[in-house]
Scaffold this motif. Structure first.
Motif, mmCIF file in Angstrom:
data_model
loop_
_atom_site.group_PDB
_atom_site.id
_atom_site.type_symbol
_atom_site.label_atom_id
_atom_site.label_comp_id
_atom_site.label_asym_id
_atom_site.label_seq_id
_atom_site.Cartn_x
_atom_site.Cartn_y
_atom_site.Cartn_z
ATOM 1 N N LEU A 226 0.858 -1.177 0.000
ATOM 2 C CA LEU A 226 0.000 0.000 0.000
ATOM 3 C C LEU A 226 0.896 1.229 0.000
ATOM 4 O O LEU A 226 2.058 1.177 0.423
ATOM 5 N N TYR A 227 0.346 2.364 -0.443
ATOM 6 C CA TYR A 227 1.163 3.547 -0.669
ATOM 7 C C TYR A 227 0.573 4.757 0.043
ATOM 8 O O TYR A 227 -0.644 4.867 0.211
ATOM 9 N N LEU A 228 1.464 5.675 0.484
ATOM 10 C CA LEU A 228 1.083 6.868 1.223
ATOM 11 C C LEU A 228 1.552 8.093 0.446
ATOM 12 O O LEU A 228 2.752 8.310 0.274
ATOM 13 N N SER A 229 0.595 8.868 -0.048
ATOM 14 C CA SER A 229 0.940 10.044 -0.845
ATOM 15 C C SER A 229 1.359 11.193 0.066
ATOM 16 O O SER A 229 0.744 11.415 1.119
ATOM 17 N N GLU A 238 -8.421 6.861 -9.314
ATOM 18 C CA GLU A 238 -7.554 6.073 -10.185
ATOM 19 C C GLU A 238 -6.825 4.968 -9.414
ATOM 20 O O GLU A 238 -6.329 4.022 -10.009
ATOM 21 N N PHE A 239 -6.781 5.110 -8.088
ATOM 22 C CA PHE A 239 -6.063 4.143 -7.258
ATOM 23 C C PHE A 239 -7.009 3.158 -6.567
ATOM 24 O O PHE A 239 -6.598 2.444 -5.667
ATOM 25 N N GLU A 240 -8.279 3.132 -6.989
ATOM 26 C CA GLU A 240 -9.226 2.171 -6.429
ATOM 27 C C GLU A 240 -8.842 0.758 -6.852
ATOM 28 O O GLU A 240 -8.536 0.508 -8.017
ATOM 29 N N LEU A 241 -8.861 -0.167 -5.905
ATOM 30 C CA LEU A 241 -8.544 -1.562 -6.203
ATOM 31 C C LEU A 241 -9.797 -2.306 -6.665
ATOM 32 O O LEU A 241 -10.920 -1.942 -6.302
ATOM 33 N N PRO A 242 -9.630 -3.372 -7.453
ATOM 34 C CA PRO A 242 -10.780 -4.202 -7.837
ATOM 35 C C PRO A 242 -11.423 -4.851 -6.619
ATOM 36 O O PRO A 242 -10.860 -4.856 -5.521
ATOM 37 N N PHE A 254 -6.668 -0.292 1.806
ATOM 38 C CA PHE A 254 -7.246 0.681 2.707
ATOM 39 C C PHE A 254 -8.761 0.482 2.733
ATOM 40 O O PHE A 254 -9.351 -0.020 1.776
ATOM 41 N N GLU A 255 -9.375 0.837 3.853
ATOM 42 C CA GLU A 255 -10.813 0.629 4.007
ATOM 43 C C GLU A 255 -11.615 1.362 2.940
ATOM 44 O O GLU A 255 -12.737 0.968 2.595
ATOM 45 N N SER A 256 -11.029 2.400 2.369
ATOM 46 C CA SER A 256 -11.668 3.151 1.281
ATOM 47 C C SER A 256 -11.653 2.379 -0.032
ATOM 48 O O SER A 256 -12.178 2.862 -1.035
ATOM 49 N N GLN A 257 -11.037 1.189 -0.053
ATOM 50 C CA GLN A 257 -10.877 0.322 -1.236
ATOM 51 C C GLN A 257 -9.788 0.812 -2.188
ATOM 52 O O GLN A 257 -9.706 0.352 -3.331
ATOM 53 N N ALA A 269 -7.979 3.449 7.725
ATOM 54 C CA ALA A 269 -7.879 2.082 8.232
ATOM 55 C C ALA A 269 -7.405 1.145 7.124
ATOM 56 O O ALA A 269 -7.702 1.340 5.941
ATOM 57 N N VAL A 270 -6.648 0.116 7.521
ATOM 58 C CA VAL A 270 -6.178 -0.924 6.608
ATOM 59 C C VAL A 270 -6.915 -2.213 6.941
ATOM 60 O O VAL A 270 -7.003 -2.601 8.109
ATOM 61 N N THR A 271 -7.455 -2.883 5.931
ATOM 62 C CA THR A 271 -8.122 -4.165 6.154
ATOM 63 C C THR A 271 -7.269 -5.285 5.565
ATOM 64 O O THR A 271 -6.737 -5.163 4.462
ATOM 65 N N ILE A 272 -7.140 -6.378 6.311
ATOM 66 C CA ILE A 272 -6.359 -7.545 5.895
ATOM 67 C C ILE A 272 -7.292 -8.750 5.886
ATOM 68 O O ILE A 272 -8.000 -8.999 6.865
#
Length: 302
Positions: A226-229, A238-242, A254-257, A269-272
């Motif tokens: 994961l990346y932190l701008s 543009e950084f939304e994951l599938p 990230f919880e924001s997907q 938040a980070v979800t695993i």
């Protein structure tokens, strides 16, 4: 001695079991025989990983049953249309999730495909591939549909990663603006006014050289990043994951997907999911960028 003279009606993949016996002892072997049309025939080799794979049917065959095309798979084939559904019969065009119990090499024989028009739904879709590798610049959306994400492949070792080439037999996530069609073409793209091009997309390589990075490694050695701008991102979508993979697949987001967090949010938040514990977290920090604080939580307390 086994002999067989197939006709054009037999084009495709056939699973056969050969049994040898001397009357008291017997042994058997199951094989896949690919019958191809010599006028436009090809065999596509697909390397399957132990675990879940994103696959497609990159050739035209006479039998589209999953048990014929992928007889040694350890699961049903799952398509995606807002959620996962099992499929007994597959198609050219869509992509599927398929699980294997070990690394395997699968041959898909049939008539070559160099062009395909694929129906897509609004937002995320799993699309297949052709018989020949094509750059994503050769994928077009039929207006008014627009492609609004990178193309994401999947590997059990690294998870979702964006790609610039669609490989035969594999499948990819892509997000579109509305229901319609996308066109895959091995030929040079025709820039018709009713055809929209694939947008330029971010890549993990470029993100890793621009953003702070968190690296998650589980007990099986699988890694996710994961990346932190360092600054506000106007193009955060543009950084939304599938969507999440099927059950028991290691995923971190990230919880924001999204795969990237932007500093305008005070907390992210980070979800695993699907991890083999323990999970080790490491990081890469860019010189001169602002600080971040990482807190561990079990969902109830920190």
């Amino acid at each position: 001695l086994f002999t067989w003279s197939p006709s054009t009606l037999d084009i495709g993949s056939h699973v056969m079991t050969f049994i040898a016996s001397d009357g008291s002892l017997a042994d058997s072997e199951t094989v896949t025989i690919n019958v191809i049309d010599s006028t436009g025939a090809t065999v596509v080799n697909v390397q399957m990983e132990d675990g879940w794979n994103m696959v497609s049917v990159p050739v035209v065959v006479s039998d589209y049953l999953k048990t014929t095309l992928f007889p040694t798979a350890a699961s049903a084939a799952f398509s995606y249309q807002g959620g996962y559904s099992p499929r007994d019969t597959l198609k050219n065009g869509p992509g599927y999730w398929l699980k294997y119990s070990a690394n395997q090499s699968v041959d898909l024989g049939g008539t070559i495909m160099t062009l395909d028009s694929i129906n897509v739904d609004q937002r995320w879709n799993v699309v297949g591939s052709l018989s020949i590798p094509i750059p994503v610049s050769h994928v077009k959306s039929v207006s008014p549909v627009t492609i609004s994400s990178a193309f994401y492949g999947f590997s059990n070792s690294t998870g979702y990663t964006s790609t610039d080439t669609l490989k035969p037999g594999e499948a990819y996530w892509v997000k579109v603006s509305q229901a319609g069609k996308v066109v895959l073409d091995t030929a040079a793209p025709n820039m018709s006014p009713v055809i929209q091009s694939t947008p330029s997309s971010w890549s993990e390589k470029s993100a890793g050289s621009s953003f702070n990075c968190l690296i998650f490694t589980d007990a099986r050695g699988r890694t996710r990043s994961l990346y932190l701008s360092p600054e506000r991102l106007n193009n955060i979508d543009e950084f939304e994951l599938p969507p999440l993979p099927p059950t028991d697949v290691f995923d971190v987001r990230f919880e924001s997907q999204h795969a990237v967090a932007s500093p305008e949010r005070a907390e992210e938040a980070v979800t695993i999911s699907g991890a083999a514990y323990p999970v080790t977290i490491s990081w890469g920090l860019m010189s001169g960028q602002g600080g971040w604080m990482l807190e561990a939580s079990d969902g109830a307390a920190r």
